[in-house]
Design a protein around this motif. Structure first.
Motif, short mmCIF file in Angstrom:
data_model
loop_
_atom_site.label_atom_id
_atom_site.label_comp_id
_atom_site.label_asym_id
_atom_site.label_seq_id
_atom_site.Cartn_x
_atom_site.Cartn_y
_atom_site.Cartn_z
N THR A 1 111.01 -14.72 -20.00
CA THR A 1 110.04 -14.47 -18.97
C THR A 1 108.96 -15.78 -19.13
O THR A 1 108.73 -16.28 -17.86
N ASP A 2 108.68 -16.31 -19.99
CA ASP A 2 107.58 -17.47 -20.07
C ASP A 2 108.24 -18.85 -19.31
O ASP A 2 107.74 -19.28 -18.43
N GLY B 1 107.17 -20.71 -15.92
CA GLY B 1 106.84 -22.07 -15.91
C GLY B 1 107.59 -22.53 -14.63
O GLY B 1 106.84 -23.47 -13.81
N LEU B 2 108.83 -22.22 -14.42
CA LEU B 2 109.52 -22.46 -13.09
C LEU B 2 108.55 -22.03 -11.70
O LEU B 2 108.69 -22.92 -10.84
N ARG C 1 107.18 -24.44 -8.71
CA ARG C 1 107.46 -24.61 -7.32
C ARG C 1 106.33 -24.28 -6.39
O ARG C 1 106.23 -24.81 -5.60
N LEU C 2 105.59 -23.40 -7.03
CA LEU C 2 104.36 -23.02 -6.13
C LEU C 2 103.42 -24.08 -6.22
O LEU C 2 102.83 -24.45 -5.16
N LYS C 3 103.21 -24.86 -7.25
CA LYS C 3 102.17 -26.03 -7.03
C LYS C 3 102.79 -27.28 -6.24
O LYS C 3 102.02 -27.61 -5.60
N ARG C 4 104.00 -27.36 -6.24
CA ARG C 4 104.86 -28.17 -5.06
C ARG C 4 104.37 -27.81 -3.76
O ARG C 4 104.18 -28.70 -2.92
N MET C 5 104.63 -26.37 -3.56
CA MET C 5 104.03 -25.99 -2.16
C MET C 5 102.79 -26.36 -1.68
O MET C 5 102.39 -26.60 -0.67
N GLN C 6 101.86 -26.19 -2.71
CA GLN C 6 100.36 -26.51 -2.45
C GLN C 6 100.10 -27.85 -2.01
O GLN C 6 99.26 -28.04 -1.01
N TYR C 7 101.12 -28.86 -2.02
CA TYR C 7 100.85 -30.24 -1.57
C TYR C 7 101.71 -30.47 -0.30
O TYR C 7 101.55 -31.45 0.07
#
Length: 200
Positions: free
Chosen positions: A165-166, A170-171, A175-181
């Protein structure tokens, strides 16, 4: 969109679309290339009851780039862990987004139980100086740009087989951090709803 007799633009407010999602270790199905007659197989070790819960805001304001704010809860199946977002968690997410981006907020979300109950109404009332809430019609996920975030995320997780689960958390976080940019991608999620990103 009107709020207390004023448009979002007139208030110089952030228009924010909210939604929640979850993911377990079993990955979403996805298409890929392979030799004819030899379909690829991904071995998944999905034992246990761990999962992650996600909440996100797609945020739009005239003259600013579109933003994505998210929070994640990781639960490994232990009794002491939260099984999902509750009213106070949503309120803390809204406060964090308000502090991060500033300005008044016009929030649009669905009629999920924890969005409409008495506890949530009280928490919203305490924040009425900067928060105005509207609700989507029932059964209208096609109107919510945050649904596009989840669809894009789950496509990127297709055919992956995290071992824990950890590792899954992390994955998902990466991916969500990439979308933020990628504000253009977020604008595309808004455009898919039929709204015009430049004219909320």
């Amino acid at each position: 969109m009107a709020a207390r007799g004023k448009t979002v633009r007139g208030q110089d407010a952030w228009l924010r679309f909210a939604d929640e999602a979850g993911q377990v270790l079993r990955p979403p199905r996805a298409r890929t290339w392979s030799r004819r007659g030899h379909p690829p197989r991904v071995t998944v070790r999905a034992a246990g009851s761990g999962r992650i819960s996600l909440a996100a805001l797609v945020c739009r304001r005239p003259g600013h780039r579109t933003r994505l704010v998210f929070r994640m809860l990781v639960h490994h199946g232990r009794k002491s862990e939260k099984k999902g977002f509750r009213e106070r968690d949503f309120a803390l997410l809204l406060e964090a987004a308000h502090q991060q981006l500033g300005g008044p907020i016009v929030l649009v979300w669905d009629n999920y139980t924890h969005h409409v109950d008495a506890t949530m109404r009280e928490l919203i009332g305490r924040r009425s100086a900067w928060l105005t809430v509207f609700r989507f019609p029932s059964y209208s996920p096609d109107l919510n740009p945050a649904e596009g975030v989840w669809a894009h995320l789950k496509r990127s997780l297709g055919n992956l087989a995290p071992c824990s689960t950890d590792e899954l958390a992390g994955l998902v976080r990466t991916r969500l951090k990439r979308m933020q940019y990628r504000s253009g991608l977020l604008d595309g999620f808004i455009a898919e709803t039929g709204l015009i990103a430049g004219q909320p």
